[in-house]
Each structure stands twice: as structure tokens, then as C-alpha cells.
Design a protein around this motif. Sequence first.
Motif, PDB file in Angstrom:
ATOM      1  N   UNK A 170      40.427  36.594  43.012  1.00 42.58           N
ATOM      2  CA  UNK A 170      39.343  37.647  42.277  1.00 42.58           C
ATOM      3  C   UNK A 170      38.457  37.728  43.193  1.00 42.58           C
ATOM      4  N   UNK A 171      38.318  37.281  44.453  1.00 41.49           N
ATOM      5  CA  UNK A 171      37.214  37.953  45.342  1.00 41.49           C
ATOM      6  C   UNK A 171      37.613  39.469  45.913  1.00 41.49           C
ATOM      7  N   UNK A 172      38.846  39.863  45.759  1.00 44.48           N
ATOM      8  CA  UNK A 172      39.404  40.904  46.491  1.00 44.48           C
ATOM      9  C   UNK A 172      40.331  41.370  45.599  1.00 44.48           C
ATOM     10  N   UNK A 173      40.260  41.989  44.427  1.00 45.16           N
ATOM     11  CA  UNK A 173      41.210  42.565  43.492  1.00 45.16           C
ATOM     12  C   UNK A 173      41.983  43.759  43.723  1.00 45.16           C
ATOM     13  N   UNK A 174      41.225  44.546  44.463  1.00 44.17           N
ATOM     14  CA  UNK A 174      41.818  45.641  44.944  1.00 44.17           C
ATOM     15  C   UNK A 174      43.287  45.425  45.806  1.00 44.17           C
ATOM     16  N   UNK A 175      42.857  44.356  46.864  1.00 44.64           N
ATOM     17  CA  UNK A 175      43.682  43.755  47.678  1.00 44.64           C
ATOM     18  C   UNK A 175      44.884  43.156  46.995  1.00 44.64           C
ATOM     19  N   UNK A 176      44.805  42.405  46.088  1.00 47.06           N
ATOM     20  CA  UNK A 176      45.936  41.836  45.192  1.00 47.06           C
ATOM     21  C   UNK A 176      46.588  42.926  44.787  1.00 47.06           C
ATOM     22  N   UNK A 177      45.982  44.163  44.227  1.00 46.72           N
ATOM     23  CA  UNK A 177      46.588  45.130  43.560  1.00 46.72           C
ATOM     24  C   UNK A 177      47.473  45.924  44.642  1.00 46.72           C
ATOM     25  N   UNK A 178      46.955  46.013  45.976  1.00 43.66           N
ATOM     26  CA  UNK A 178      47.714  46.592  47.179  1.00 43.66           C
ATOM     27  C   UNK A 178      49.048  45.871  47.322  1.00 43.66           C
ATOM     28  N   UNK A 179      48.864  44.384  47.516  1.00 50.80           N
ATOM     29  CA  UNK A 179      50.123  43.368  47.525  1.00 50.80           C
ATOM     30  C   UNK A 179      51.104  43.531  46.485  1.00 50.80           C
ATOM     31  N   UNK A 180      50.617  43.800  45.225  1.00 50.15           N
ATOM     32  CA  UNK A 180      51.646  44.077  44.228  1.00 50.15           C
ATOM     33  C   UNK A 180      52.443  45.188  44.386  1.00 50.15           C
ATOM     34  N   UNK A 181      51.767  46.555  44.655  1.00 48.16           N
ATOM     35  CA  UNK A 181      52.338  47.617  44.894  1.00 48.16           C
ATOM     36  C   UNK A 181      53.196  47.617  46.141  1.00 48.16           C
ATOM     37  N   UNK A 203      38.436  39.583  32.192  1.00 50.29           N
ATOM     38  CA  UNK A 203      39.190  40.926  32.312  1.00 50.29           C
ATOM     39  C   UNK A 203      39.537  41.337  33.702  1.00 50.29           C
ATOM     40  N   UNK A 204      40.613  42.074  33.709  1.00 49.19           N
ATOM     41  CA  UNK A 204      40.996  42.633  34.755  1.00 49.19           C
ATOM     42  C   UNK A 204      40.101  43.789  35.505  1.00 49.19           C
ATOM     43  N   UNK A 205      39.681  43.943  36.553  1.00 50.35           N
ATOM     44  CA  UNK A 205      38.569  44.832  36.908  1.00 50.35           C
ATOM     45  C   UNK A 205      39.262  46.213  36.700  1.00 50.35           C
ATOM     46  N   UNK A 206      38.401  47.219  36.535  1.00 46.94           N
ATOM     47  CA  UNK A 206      39.076  48.731  36.472  1.00 46.94           C
ATOM     48  C   UNK A 206      39.746  49.312  37.756  1.00 46.94           C
ATOM     49  N   UNK A 207      39.252  48.824  38.652  1.00 47.11           N
ATOM     50  CA  UNK A 207      39.815  49.186  40.153  1.00 47.11           C
ATOM     51  C   UNK A 207      41.202  48.805  40.367  1.00 47.11           C
ATOM     52  N   UNK A 208      41.880  47.880  39.228  1.00 48.73           N
ATOM     53  CA  UNK A 208      43.186  47.263  39.256  1.00 48.73           C
ATOM     54  C   UNK A 208      44.181  48.189  38.422  1.00 48.73           C
ATOM     55  N   UNK A 209      45.288  48.563  38.929  1.00 50.57           N
ATOM     56  CA  UNK A 209      46.229  49.283  38.267  1.00 50.57           C
ATOM     57  C   UNK A 209      47.103  48.194  37.664  1.00 50.57           C
ATOM     58  N   UNK A 210      47.130  47.983  36.595  1.00 49.19           N
ATOM     59  CA  UNK A 210      47.601  46.777  35.694  1.00 49.19           C
ATOM     60  C   UNK A 210      49.265  47.190  35.854  1.00 49.19           C
ATOM     61  N   UNK A 211      49.740  48.246  36.085  1.00 47.54           N
ATOM     62  CA  UNK A 211      51.065  48.647  36.051  1.00 47.54           C
ATOM     63  C   UNK A 211      51.853  48.240  37.296  1.00 47.54           C
TER      64      UNK A 211
END
Length: 155
Positions: free
Chosen positions: A72-83, A102-110
Motif C-alpha cells: 500500500x505504500x507504493x500501489x503504482x509499483x504493485x500495479x507494475x509488477x502485476x502487469x 479503496x484501490x487508488x485511482x492510479x491502479x489499473x484494476x484490470x
Amino acid sequence: MLKYVNTGIVFQEIPDEVTLSVNISGCPCHCPGCHSKYLWEDTGTLLTTEELEDIINGYGSDITCVCFMGGDAEPEYVNMLAEYLHGSYPRLKVAWYSGRARIPGVVRKNDFDYIKTGPYIKHLGGLKSPDTNQRLYKRVANDSFADITSRFWSK
């Protein structure tokens, strides 16, 4: 950059999956009653894509899902790893256990197949409690998400 403390195979976090759990440190949520307070500290090994590859390759083909526990400290980075995982390991599902409501808006849930939201609130309990505030969502047709939290409740 995120760090992780440890990993392990779990069978209860994501229904119907053999899940590689990656426990990420530096959690900013600090939920009262947290069972993983050791993850509050900024400690461990940097979680790069190369490190993630080494972890996955160490477990072989037995796993069907990778779950980031925290981040949660770096949600964009978690998203990058998921991608990255979906591109490099298309057979694997990707999950994220977030302590945020809630999931931050910077995260692409898909970019995720499963997402758990909600801080731990002791008197409401975790996912196994029908009173929980936490929710586990599964990506379904048309990239929408279905709440599958009830799968954790005893019948």
C-alpha cells in the motif's frame, strides 16, 4: 521501491488457487490488531522483477497465482509488477491484498485477477467472518469484478 520479507505457498488466501504469497514490508496502514506487525517496518529484500522471477522459478509450475500481501505504500509499483507478471507469466493469476478501503485511482484494476480491500478491524474480523468489512473481488467477464468474500464463510 518495495521490499519483501518472505514468501510461501498458501491455499486459503485465494479460493481454488495454489498461491505464492509475497509478504511486502513497509505497510503504512498499521491496523490495530494486525497479525503481521513485522510487515510495518521497511525491511527485507528489494522486490524487483528479477527477484520476482527468481522467486517464481524457485517454486516451479506448482503455483497458479501470485498474491502481493501489502504494498500500500507504493500501489503504482504493485500495479507494475502485476502487469509484468501477466506479460511474462500468462498462466499465473495475480492477486493483491490491500489494507486500504479503496484501490487508488492510479491502479489499473484490470491488471489483477483478484483484489482484497479493507483494513483489518478486530471486532469485525477478517475474511472468514460474515461481519467483516474486508472484501475479496474476482475479475470476471467484461473486466468487471464480483465480490467472492462469502466463499470464506462456513456454511
